[in-house]
Design a protein around this motif. Structure first.
Motif, PDB file in Angstrom:
ATOM      1  N   ALA A  60       0.828  -1.206   0.000  1.00 50.30           N
ATOM      2  CA  ALA A  60       0.000   0.000   0.000  1.00 50.30           C
ATOM      3  C   ALA A  60       0.865   1.259   0.000  1.00 50.30           C
ATOM      4  O   ALA A  60       0.553   2.249  -0.676  1.00 50.30           O
ATOM      5  CB  ALA A  60      -0.929  -0.009   1.210  1.00 50.30           C
ATOM      6  N   LYS A  61       1.964   1.209   0.742  1.00 48.39           N
ATOM      7  CA  LYS A  61       2.879   2.360   0.798  1.00 48.39           C
ATOM      8  C   LYS A  61       3.504   2.620  -0.570  1.00 48.39           C
ATOM      9  O   LYS A  61       3.643   3.783  -0.992  1.00 48.39           O
ATOM     10  CB  LYS A  61       3.966   2.111   1.838  1.00 48.39           C
ATOM     11  N   GLN A  62       3.855   1.554  -1.286  1.00 50.29           N
ATOM     12  CA  GLN A  62       4.399   1.709  -2.646  1.00 50.29           C
ATOM     13  C   GLN A  62       3.379   2.348  -3.577  1.00 50.29           C
ATOM     14  O   GLN A  62       3.712   3.215  -4.386  1.00 50.29           O
ATOM     15  CB  GLN A  62       4.823   0.340  -3.188  1.00 50.29           C
ATOM     16  N   LEU A 176      -4.960   0.088   1.059  1.00 47.58           N
ATOM     17  CA  LEU A 176      -5.139  -1.299   1.488  1.00 47.58           C
ATOM     18  C   LEU A 176      -6.448  -1.871   0.964  1.00 47.58           C
ATOM     19  O   LEU A 176      -6.552  -3.061   0.676  1.00 47.58           O
ATOM     20  CB  LEU A 176      -5.140  -1.385   3.023  1.00 47.58           C
ATOM     21  N   ASP A 177      -7.449  -1.004   0.858  1.00 44.02           N
ATOM     22  CA  ASP A 177      -8.797  -1.434   0.468  1.00 44.02           C
ATOM     23  C   ASP A 177      -9.501  -0.250  -0.190  1.00 44.02           C
ATOM     24  O   ASP A 177      -9.617   0.822   0.406  1.00 44.02           O
ATOM     25  CB  ASP A 177      -9.565  -1.896   1.707  1.00 44.02           C
ATOM     26  N   ASN A 178      -9.972  -0.451  -1.408  1.00 41.45           N
ATOM     27  CA  ASN A 178     -10.632   0.641  -2.143  1.00 41.45           C
ATOM     28  C   ASN A 178     -11.933   1.095  -1.498  1.00 41.45           C
ATOM     29  O   ASN A 178     -12.446   2.171  -1.826  1.00 41.45           O
ATOM     30  CB  ASN A 178     -10.912   0.206  -3.587  1.00 41.45           C
ATOM     31  N   ASN A 179     -12.473   0.276  -0.587  1.00 38.03           N
ATOM     32  CA  ASN A 179     -13.746   0.624   0.029  1.00 38.03           C
ATOM     33  C   ASN A 179     -13.577   1.357   1.360  1.00 38.03           C
ATOM     34  O   ASN A 179     -14.559   1.633   2.039  1.00 38.03           O
ATOM     35  CB  ASN A 179     -14.601  -0.637   0.246  1.00 38.03           C
ATOM     36  N   ILE A 180     -12.348   1.664   1.748  1.00 38.42           N
ATOM     37  CA  ILE A 180     -12.123   2.451   2.964  1.00 38.42           C
ATOM     38  C   ILE A 180     -12.432   3.922   2.660  1.00 38.42           C
ATOM     39  O   ILE A 180     -11.835   4.516   1.769  1.00 38.42           O
ATOM     40  CB  ILE A 180     -10.682   2.293   3.475  1.00 38.42           C
ATOM     41  N   ARG A 258     -20.165   5.088   7.367  1.00 37.64           N
ATOM     42  CA  ARG A 258     -20.499   3.665   7.435  1.00 37.64           C
ATOM     43  C   ARG A 258     -21.850   3.398   6.780  1.00 37.64           C
ATOM     44  O   ARG A 258     -22.020   2.410   6.050  1.00 37.64           O
ATOM     45  CB  ARG A 258     -20.512   3.182   8.885  1.00 37.64           C
ATOM     46  N   LYS A 259     -22.815   4.249   7.039  1.00 38.69           N
ATOM     47  CA  LYS A 259     -24.148   4.062   6.465  1.00 38.69           C
ATOM     48  C   LYS A 259     -24.147   4.217   4.950  1.00 38.69           C
ATOM     49  O   LYS A 259     -25.030   3.697   4.261  1.00 38.69           O
ATOM     50  CB  LYS A 259     -25.127   5.067   7.090  1.00 38.69           C
ATOM     51  N   SER A 260     -23.151   4.925   4.436  1.00 43.62           N
ATOM     52  CA  SER A 260     -23.037   5.097   2.988  1.00 43.62           C
ATOM     53  C   SER A 260     -22.373   3.895   2.313  1.00 43.62           C
ATOM     54  O   SER A 260     -22.196   3.889   1.089  1.00 43.62           O
ATOM     55  CB  SER A 260     -22.231   6.371   2.675  1.00 43.62           C
ATOM     56  N   GLY A 261     -22.001   2.909   3.106  1.00 45.74           N
ATOM     57  CA  GLY A 261     -21.451   1.677   2.543  1.00 45.74           C
ATOM     58  C   GLY A 261     -19.938   1.580   2.554  1.00 45.74           C
ATOM     59  O   GLY A 261     -19.372   0.613   2.021  1.00 45.74           O
ATOM     60  N   TYR A 262     -19.274   2.553   3.162  1.00 42.78           N
ATOM     61  CA  TYR A 262     -17.806   2.544   3.191  1.00 42.78           C
ATOM     62  C   TYR A 262     -17.284   2.016   4.526  1.00 42.78           C
ATOM     63  O   TYR A 262     -17.947   2.094   5.553  1.00 42.78           O
ATOM     64  CB  TYR A 262     -17.264   3.954   2.944  1.00 42.78           C
ATOM     65  N   LYS A 263     -16.072   1.518   4.495  1.00 39.10           N
ATOM     66  CA  LYS A 263     -15.411   1.043   5.706  1.00 39.10           C
ATOM     67  C   LYS A 263     -14.664   2.191   6.374  1.00 39.10           C
ATOM     68  O   LYS A 263     -14.259   3.151   5.707  1.00 39.10           O
ATOM     69  CB  LYS A 263     -14.408  -0.069   5.380  1.00 39.10           C
ATOM     70  N   VAL A 264     -14.492   2.078   7.674  1.00 40.31           N
ATOM     71  CA  VAL A 264     -13.623   3.013   8.401  1.00 40.31           C
ATOM     72  C   VAL A 264     -12.511   2.190   9.051  1.00 40.31           C
ATOM     73  O   VAL A 264     -12.713   1.038   9.427  1.00 40.31           O
ATOM     74  CB  VAL A 264     -14.398   3.840   9.441  1.00 40.31           C
ATOM     75  N   TYR A 265     -11.348   2.797   9.185  1.00 36.41           N
ATOM     76  CA  TYR A 265     -10.145   2.048   9.562  1.00 36.41           C
ATOM     77  C   TYR A 265      -9.348   2.861  10.570  1.00 36.41           C
ATOM     78  O   TYR A 265      -9.277   4.091  10.473  1.00 36.41           O
ATOM     79  CB  TYR A 265      -9.319   1.799   8.296  1.00 36.41           C
TER      80      TYR A 265
END
Length: 435
Positions: A60-62, A176-180, A258-265
């Motif tokens: 992910a850093k790269q 790391l994840d496109n859905n974050i 979160r309610k919009s369907g995205y992840k939080v990290y």
């Protein structure tokens, strides 16, 4: 005194395991299970997966370095002029440099306008904005959004400072994840040596933020991105309409994402240092405001997450349900537990009360061991170990009483709309629109 010790020991030898559980049911069922058993299971899994996680992190850093996205850093606030130079200096030393720095003065009546314009003149910030009339922190943050050019928005508090790689580390998880949709930074107390009040908050932050959020993020139920240090995808934050007025606006926007369907990290290596209140009187006012927000947002405003609907998600349900259960419901159960003990074990309180204190004392140090395992500041934080002994009274009594008062005022009287932290006009509009 000496003759009481054998009597105390004999009492507990005669009690037996099942009666012991009956007497300390609150501790055994809720506190020990949640903060020792579950936490240590997650710690173990987290530790065993460290190599795989490091490989994913490096990749992910790269990706971040190859894209080198433009980042907008916004700092909204009132009367924060005294903090701005130290903040801009901290940010000028960041390993990630492709960002713009936007400061929003929310109707300050100190020297903030002069200081802000001076920083802009000398090229230390990119943009200085000002609301002539105070609109509240949410209003100031939304004002900044209109001028942001970055792919990611980083929201900071002015009285914070940051590790040199903090901005880079808080952005890496997006790769790391496109859905974050948002990433929370690791907030720690900077002024912990100044008073007992600050020391206890430093330990509390280590338990609930540094380690507690590692657990909830790993379980997919991370529930609050701190307003002191959080990063957001600009397209996501625009789609949800930015921040809403009110106390606990950081927790509110996290739920909206979160309610919009995205992840939080949560990213523990993105470290931010903040000043905590040094007097209990000031801390009480802060926590009354924070605790009201749970009722206002998690119980009232976002109550739809608890019921099946087209956008229902189990992760969002459990995120809010866990928060409400362990803060609101267990707060009520704790008072029921106290009444239970007084009524049913009134003749044994001289044994029950010391054992209760002992159980929480031991649990506090067991939790501190887990903090030590994950901390990047182990040597510095050794200073706090002697003060862990006070946490039984700090979290078990003081914070619980403050929390109960806040819940009562908000649940029955909606007092958060009268909080001077927000301008009266903004609170009135929020109340009219059900926010």
């Amino acid at each position: 005194m000496n003759h009481l010790i054998p009597e105390y020991i004999n009492y507990w030898f005669e009690v037996g395991i099942w009666k012991f559980i009956r007497i300390f049911w609150y501790f055994v069922i809720f506190e020990f299970t949640r903060y020792i058993i579950i936490d240590y299971i997650v710690y173990g899994i987290f530790y065993l997966n460290r190599k795989k996680r490091q490989e994913q992190w490096n990749l992910a850093k790269q990706k971040l370095q190859l894209e080198n996205p433009f980042v907008s850093i916004i700092i909204p606030g009132k009367n924060e002029g005294k903090h701005l130079y130290k903040l801009t200096k901290s940010l000028s030393e960041q390993t990630y440099t492709n960002f713009e720095l936007i400061i929003v003065d929310d109707g300050s009546d100190d020297d903030t306008p002069i200081i802000g314009e001076n920083l802009k003149k000398h090229g230390l910030i990119d943009l200085f904005l000002r609301n002539d009339q105070r609109g509240g922190k949410a209003s100031a943050a939304n004002f900044a959004l209109q001028f942001c050019k970055g792919k990611y928005i980083v929201h900071l508090d002015a009285d914070c400072s940051f590790d040199r790689d903090a901005i880079e580390n808080v952005v890496i998880p997006f790769y790391l994840d496109n859905n974050i949709g948002a990433v929370g930074g690791n907030v720690k107390v900077r002024n912990y040596k100044n008073s007992l009040c600050a020391k206890l908050q430093a330990i509390e932050y280590l338990k609930t933020v540094s380690v507690g959020r590692i657990v909830t993020s790993y379980l997919g139920i991370y529930k609050i991105i701190s307003g002191a240090f959080g990063a957001f995808r600009s397209d996501v934050i625009s789609s949800i309409g930015g921040w809403d007025i009110g106390p606990g606006l950081d927790g509110d926007i996290t739920v909206k994402i979160r309610k919009s369907g995205y992840k939080v990290y949560f990213e523990p290596t993105a470290v931010c240092l903040t000043n905590a209140p040094e007097k209990f009187k000031v801390l009480t006012k802060q926590r009354l405001r924070w605790d009201k927000s749970i009722i206002r947002f998690r119980v009232r405003k976002h109550k739809d997450v608890y019921f099946p609907n087209a956008n229902f998600k189990w992760s969002t349900f459990f995120s809010l349900a866990e928060n409400v259960f362990y803060n609101v419901i267990l707060d009520v159960l704790w008072w029921i537990y106290i009444i239970d003990i007084i009524i049913n074990y009134s003749g044994s309180l001289q044994f029950v009360i010391p054992m209760n204190i002992t159980l929480y004392f031991v649990m506090s140090y067991v939790q501190m061991c887990s903090i030590y395992m994950f901390s990047e500041r182990r040597e510095e934080e050794k200073y706090l170990w002697p003060y862990v002994a006070f946490m039984t009274f700090y979290t078990g009594m003081y914070l619980r009483i403050v929390r109960t008062i806040a819940y009562y005022k908000e649940f029955f009287f909606k007092r958060s709309f009268e909080d001077p932290w927000n301008p009266h006009k903004s609170s009135r509009l929020a109340k009219e629109h059900g926010l």
